[in-house]
Write an enzyme that holds these catalytic residues in place. Structure first.
Site, PDB file in Angstrom:
ATOM      1  N   GLY A   1       0.229  -2.797  12.018  1.00  0.00           N
ATOM      2  CA  GLY A   1      -0.313  -4.153  12.047  1.00  0.00           C
ATOM      3  C   GLY A   1      -1.735  -4.217  11.509  1.00  0.00           C
ATOM      4  O   GLY A   1      -2.004  -3.755  10.402  1.00  0.00           O
TER       5      GLY A   1
ATOM      6  N   GLU B   1      -1.605  -7.143   7.110  1.00  0.00           N
ATOM      7  CA  GLU B   1      -0.270  -6.899   7.669  1.00  0.00           C
ATOM      8  C   GLU B   1      -0.017  -7.895   8.796  1.00  0.00           C
ATOM      9  O   GLU B   1      -0.961  -8.414   9.406  1.00  0.00           O
ATOM     10  CB  GLU B   1      -0.190  -5.451   8.187  1.00  0.00           C
ATOM     11  N   ARG B   2       1.251  -8.179   9.064  1.00  0.00           N
ATOM     12  CA  ARG B   2       1.622  -8.973  10.222  1.00  0.00           C
ATOM     13  C   ARG B   2       1.048  -8.255  11.469  1.00  0.00           C
ATOM     14  O   ARG B   2       1.122  -7.024  11.559  1.00  0.00           O
ATOM     15  CB  ARG B   2       3.160  -9.040  10.286  1.00  0.00           C
TER      16      ARG B   2
ATOM     17  N   GLU C   1       1.782   5.208   1.306  1.00  0.00           N
ATOM     18  CA  GLU C   1       2.015   5.703   2.675  1.00  0.00           C
ATOM     19  C   GLU C   1       0.696   5.844   3.433  1.00  0.00           C
ATOM     20  O   GLU C   1      -0.255   6.458   2.931  1.00  0.00           O
ATOM     21  CB  GLU C   1       2.713   7.066   2.611  1.00  0.00           C
TER      22      GLU C   1
ATOM     23  N   HIS D   1       0.693  -5.701   2.177  1.00  0.00           N
ATOM     24  CA  HIS D   1       1.383  -4.962   3.241  1.00  0.00           C
ATOM     25  C   HIS D   1       2.857  -5.360   3.309  1.00  0.00           C
ATOM     26  O   HIS D   1       3.235  -6.432   2.820  1.00  0.00           O
ATOM     27  CB  HIS D   1       0.697  -5.272   4.570  1.00  0.00           C
ATOM     28  N   GLY D   2       3.647  -4.513   3.981  1.00  0.00           N
ATOM     29  CA  GLY D   2       5.087  -4.760   4.067  1.00  0.00           C
ATOM     30  C   GLY D   2       5.419  -6.197   4.437  1.00  0.00           C
ATOM     31  O   GLY D   2       6.209  -6.866   3.758  1.00  0.00           O
TER      32      GLY D   2
ATOM     33  N   ARG E   1      -6.021   0.592   3.745  1.00  0.00           N
ATOM     34  CA  ARG E   1      -4.851   1.172   3.066  1.00  0.00           C
ATOM     35  C   ARG E   1      -4.445   0.337   1.843  1.00  0.00           C
ATOM     36  O   ARG E   1      -3.997   0.875   0.837  1.00  0.00           O
ATOM     37  CB  ARG E   1      -3.685   1.364   4.046  1.00  0.00           C
TER      38      ARG E   1
ATOM     39  N   HIS F   1       0.825  -1.213   0.000  1.00  0.00           N
ATOM     40  CA  HIS F   1       0.000   0.000   0.000  1.00  0.00           C
ATOM     41  C   HIS F   1       0.864   1.271   0.000  1.00  0.00           C
ATOM     42  O   HIS F   1       2.008   1.258   0.451  1.00  0.00           O
ATOM     43  CB  HIS F   1      -0.928   0.002   1.226  1.00  0.00           C
TER      44      HIS F   1
ATOM     45  N   THR G   1      -1.386   6.926   7.239  1.00  0.00           N
ATOM     46  CA  THR G   1      -1.249   7.976   8.267  1.00  0.00           C
ATOM     47  C   THR G   1      -0.265   7.529   9.352  1.00  0.00           C
ATOM     48  O   THR G   1       0.517   8.332   9.852  1.00  0.00           O
ATOM     49  CB  THR G   1      -2.606   8.308   8.899  1.00  0.00           C
TER      50      THR G   1
HETATM   51  C1  3PG Z   1       3.353  -1.554  10.294  1.00  0.00           C
HETATM   52  O1  3PG Z   1       2.509  -2.437  10.448  1.00  0.00           O
HETATM   53  O2  3PG Z   1       3.758  -0.822  11.210  1.00  0.00           O
HETATM   54  C2  3PG Z   1       3.943  -1.307   8.926  1.00  0.00           C
HETATM   55  O3  3PG Z   1       2.990  -1.376   7.965  1.00  0.00           O
HETATM   56  C3  3PG Z   1       5.061  -2.305   8.646  1.00  0.00           C
HETATM   57  O4  3PG Z   1       5.936  -2.080   9.635  1.00  0.00           O
HETATM   58  P1  3PG Z   1       7.458  -2.540   9.689  1.00  0.00           P
HETATM   59  O5  3PG Z   1       8.138  -2.058   8.454  1.00  0.00           O
HETATM   60  O6  3PG Z   1       7.942  -1.867  10.947  1.00  0.00           O
HETATM   61  O7  3PG Z   1       7.436  -4.040   9.817  1.00  0.00           O
END
Ligand code: 3PG
Length: 247
Positions: free
Chosen positions: A22, A87-88, A11, A182-183, A60, A9, A13
């Site tokens: 998360g 996301e995790r 950026e 997500h990341g 997001r 996604h 907020t």
């Molecule tokens: C989060 O959930 O904070 C981010 O989307 C991914 O975070 P990270 O890069 O700290 O794992």
């Protein structure tokens, strides 16, 4: 040869405020919207077409997908949502500032929480108001399956059934697939696809809103992968993600 596109996604907020996010459902920032639109323009210019699209339950990622598809004039494509692409889960860190946590606990501890394969952050209490248990969108899940924290290993374990049951069969049927996620759910997929060792995945960071293209062979093994657009800018953006957890 098959092609698969993964997009983190734009950026959010809480990316802007440098807070652990998360499963918290935060909005894109105006920059995030621009990144998502730019991703769609890049995909269009490069001639990408999709037959099916996958995303998470979190806005997001959903908005990122929609902005991309809108730029491609493909908002009519089917969209499949799965919590498995969320996301995790960041446990009790959700909502807290990453740099503040590094000041309090040290850069090494925050790096372990963010990037180690099998050390989860401290868990949320099930009664914590931040817990997503009881959130309507997860009502069909066994409540125990709504995480209270996750390490990347846990994320891999819940992403893989979705890959094996939904995404891989679709690709093998010849469907052209984009996944907006997500990341860390993308890191889980990248770890699997590129067969990255548990201790090497710590160095992998996924930038916001840049399409990551995989060319896959008949067995869905990667032939090559690359970020669409300016490779140097993508590498810089990934390095900036790595630095978010430093005091
Ligand atoms: C989060 O959930 O904070 C981010 O989307 C991914 O975070 P990270 O890069 O700290 O794992």
């Amino acid at each position: 040869m098959y092609k698969l596109v993964l997009i983190r996604h734009g950026e959010s907020t809480w990316n802007l405020e440098n807070r652990f996010t998360g499963w918290t459902d935060v909005e894109l920032t105006p920059t995030g919207v621009d990144q998502a639109k730019q991703a769609g323009r890049l995909l269009k210019e490069a001639g990408f077409e999709f037959d099916i699209t996958y995303t998470s339950m979190l806005k997001r990622a959903v908005w990122t997908l929609w902005h991309c598809l809108d730029q491609m004039d493909r908002t009519w494509l089917p969209v499949v949502h799965s919590w498995r692409l969320n996301e995790r889960h960041y446990g009790a860190l959700q909502g807290l500032n990453k740099a503040d946590m590094a000041k309090q606990y040290g850069d090494a501890q925050v790096l372990t929480w963010r990037r180690s394969y099998d050390t989860p952050p401290p868990a949320l209490e099930p009664t914590d108001p931040r817990s997503e248990r009881g959130d309507l969108r997860y009502a069909k899940m066994n409540p125990e399956d709504v995480p209270l924290t996750e390490c990347l290993k846990d994320t891999v374990a819940r992403v893989m059934p979705f890959w094996n049951d939904a995404v891989a069969p679709a690709i093998k049927l010849g469907k052209r697939v984009v996944i907006a996620a997500h990341g860390n759910s993308i890191r889980a997929l990248v770890k699997y696809l590129d067969n990255i060792a548990d201790d090497a995945i710590v160095g992998v960071n996924i930038p916001n809103g840049i399409p990551l293209v995989y060319e896959l062979d008949a067995d869905l093994k990667p032939i090559r992968s690359y970020y669409l657009g300016d490779a140097e800018a993508a590498a810089k953006a990934a390095a900036a993600v790595a630095n978010q957890g430093k005091a």
